[in-house]
Design a protein around this motif. Sequence first.
Motif, PDB file in Angstrom:
ATOM      1  N   THR A 181       0.871  -1.153  -0.040  1.00  0.00           N
ATOM      2  CA  THR A 181      -0.064   0.173  -0.112  1.00  0.00           C
ATOM      3  C   THR A 181       0.962   1.149   0.036  1.00  0.00           C
ATOM      4  N   MET A 182       0.189   2.334  -0.225  1.00  0.00           N
ATOM      5  CA  MET A 182       0.916   3.484  -0.423  1.00  0.00           C
ATOM      6  C   MET A 182       1.921   4.186   0.574  1.00  0.00           C
ATOM      7  N   SER A 183       3.039   4.696   0.570  1.00  0.00           N
ATOM      8  CA  SER A 183       4.089   5.131   1.320  1.00  0.00           C
ATOM      9  C   SER A 183       3.310   6.528   2.180  1.00  0.00           C
ATOM     10  N   PRO A 184       3.460   6.623   3.399  1.00  0.00           N
ATOM     11  CA  PRO A 184       2.847   7.684   4.112  1.00  0.00           C
ATOM     12  C   PRO A 184       3.799   8.905   4.210  1.00  0.00           C
ATOM     13  N   ASP A 198      -5.980  15.089   6.017  1.00  0.00           N
ATOM     14  CA  ASP A 198      -6.561  14.570   5.039  1.00  0.00           C
ATOM     15  C   ASP A 198      -5.573  13.583   4.249  1.00  0.00           C
ATOM     16  N   PHE A 199      -4.488  13.873   4.130  1.00  0.00           N
ATOM     17  CA  PHE A 199      -3.468  12.915   3.725  1.00  0.00           C
ATOM     18  C   PHE A 199      -3.334  11.712   4.211  1.00  0.00           C
ATOM     19  N   ALA A 200      -3.259  11.646   5.676  1.00  0.00           N
ATOM     20  CA  ALA A 200      -3.504  10.456   6.452  1.00  0.00           C
ATOM     21  C   ALA A 200      -4.529   9.614   6.401  1.00  0.00           C
ATOM     22  N   ARG A 201      -5.748  10.294   6.361  1.00  0.00           N
ATOM     23  CA  ARG A 201      -6.966   9.710   6.182  1.00  0.00           C
ATOM     24  C   ARG A 201      -7.006   9.063   4.583  1.00  0.00           C
ATOM     25  N   ARG A 202      -6.465   9.667   3.563  1.00  0.00           N
ATOM     26  CA  ARG A 202      -6.413   8.823   2.164  1.00  0.00           C
ATOM     27  C   ARG A 202      -5.409   7.766   2.217  1.00  0.00           C
ATOM     28  N   CYS A 203      -4.523   7.785   3.247  1.00  0.00           N
ATOM     29  CA  CYS A 203      -3.550   6.555   3.196  1.00  0.00           C
ATOM     30  C   CYS A 203      -4.389   5.423   3.719  1.00  0.00           C
ATOM     31  N   PRO A 236       5.584   9.357  10.200  1.00  0.00           N
ATOM     32  CA  PRO A 236       4.370   9.258   9.655  1.00  0.00           C
ATOM     33  C   PRO A 236       3.485  10.437   9.740  1.00  0.00           C
ATOM     34  N   PRO A 237       2.465  11.083   9.072  1.00  0.00           N
ATOM     35  CA  PRO A 237       1.763  12.093   9.479  1.00  0.00           C
ATOM     36  C   PRO A 237       0.985  12.037  10.670  1.00  0.00           C
ATOM     37  N   GLU A 238       0.610  13.140  11.211  1.00  0.00           N
ATOM     38  CA  GLU A 238      -0.218  13.058  12.565  1.00  0.00           C
ATOM     39  C   GLU A 238      -1.457  12.305  12.407  1.00  0.00           C
ATOM     40  N   GLY A 239      -1.662  11.450  13.312  1.00  0.00           N
ATOM     41  CA  GLY A 239      -3.039  10.690  13.219  1.00  0.00           C
ATOM     42  C   GLY A 239      -2.820   9.395  12.245  1.00  0.00           C
ATOM     43  N   TYR A 240      -1.828   9.254  11.534  1.00  0.00           N
ATOM     44  CA  TYR A 240      -1.771   7.876  10.702  1.00  0.00           C
ATOM     45  C   TYR A 240      -1.936   6.680  11.189  1.00  0.00           C
ATOM     46  N   TRP A 241      -1.242   6.382  12.378  1.00  0.00           N
ATOM     47  CA  TRP A 241      -1.394   5.050  12.931  1.00  0.00           C
ATOM     48  C   TRP A 241      -2.787   4.915  13.612  1.00  0.00           C
ATOM     49  N   ASP A 242      -3.438   6.402  14.135  1.00  0.00           N
ATOM     50  CA  ASP A 242      -4.565   6.048  14.742  1.00  0.00           C
ATOM     51  C   ASP A 242      -5.917   5.681  13.930  1.00  0.00           C
ATOM     52  N   LEU A 243      -5.446   6.025  12.491  1.00  0.00           N
ATOM     53  CA  LEU A 243      -6.558   5.859  11.535  1.00  0.00           C
ATOM     54  C   LEU A 243      -6.100   4.203  10.910  1.00  0.00           C
ATOM     55  N   VAL A 244      -5.141   3.724  10.918  1.00  0.00           N
ATOM     56  CA  VAL A 244      -4.656   2.489  10.258  1.00  0.00           C
ATOM     57  C   VAL A 244      -4.977   1.401  11.356  1.00  0.00           C
TER      58      VAL A 244
END
Length: 450
Positions: A181-184, A198-203, A236-244
């Motif tokens: 999957t895409m790089s964050p 929004d980028f983190a959400r798209r990831c 990672p962008p802020e919030g990335y792991w919380d979304l993944v």
Amino acid sequence: MTQLPNSLEARDIAFQLHSYTDARKHEEMGPMVIEKGEGIYVEDSSGKRYIEGLAGLWSVAVGFGEKRLVEAAARQMEKLPYYHTFAHKTHGPSVELAEKLVTMAPVPMSKAYFTNSGSEANDTAIKLIWYRSNAMGKPEKKKIISRVRGYHGVTIASASLTGLPNNHRSFDLPMSNILHTMSPHYRTMRLEGESEADFARRCADELEKLILAEGPETIAAFFGEPVMGAGGVIVPPEGYWDLVQPILKKYDILFVADEVICGFGRTGNMFGTETYGLQPDIMTLSKALSSSYLPMSALLVNEKVYGAVADESHKIGTFGHGYTAAGHPVAAAVALENLKIIEERDLVGHVRDISPTFLKRLHALGEHDLVIESRGIGFIGAIELAHSDLAKTPGALGAKANAAFTERGLISRALGDTMAFCPPLIMTEAQVNEMFDIAEAGLAAVAKAL
């Protein structure tokens, strides 16, 4: 009789194939021979001293020449120089290290399993995941997701996880059942006008779309470094792991946190898992585990993984996997002493104290005309370079910067056109400034030459 070469450099060219090296170019230019090391410094065969700005390979946490680790190795070598952990056998150092790692883990873990490198740890994690799926009567649940620009090793399986083209080219990789999957990386992957949130959400959305397209019942696990290392030090962008993480739980997908670089203090906590609030089912560890004084790596698995594996081994009559040197008593003894040093000297607290200076100097480099981005956390960082004259030759600018740094007494690592900094955890504030002074001078020299 053929005359053999005399110098170490000539003998190296004659007899050794090197990792991550252009073999033909190496025949022309030869090696840098490192003879000794002390603290954050190493010295080559000509007597020139360098700051080791990458801690060897992201790994020498307590610095070079630490006598306590030498003495720990010598004591164990005299007592029991080798034994294994096959067929109900064990020895003191492996038991003590397993207990230490399971009890210090930031999330509940059940068992430790020893291997010899980060690559082997991740390779073994794949085998355990597949073994578990079969044990649970889900033979279709075998696909594994990792990320573009992720780095998880170089065995056939772990190199398949790795999301870097040069680890696949001409090796016939990646193998089947490995998805990416895409790089964050926000700067390179964001859409025009897209915020970091929004980028983190798209990831996360792309990950979920991949899972649904393949079929959740076929996805066994997701591998991720808390902070990507060899792919360019991608924070990672802020919030990335919380979304993944909720997506993985939603579809019953195991989460493997690759802590090979991030573990044991690098991000300002003992584990990157703590820094980002992760809840992995498996953690893979290496590098700073023994400060790379001896080869050592480990997997920590939770009960969700161990229980099914244990049941399947009982059904079959054995767990048919293992390495001759895994859990080696001398390596385990060194790792135990290394962890004692990290804790006794509060190197994690030291990283938190020195990190502001490290990051301030790192981001100051980001203002240089050749630098398009600086990024980092804790005691790991990178600057990404660009220049119009070299835009059509990826990696050329990084090579020039690497040469300029080396000439001035700093060993870094060029990851394409990205220069990485990951010094020993013992580096002082004055030494941080010394390192970045050299980097500034090196960039100035490259800019002047261009």
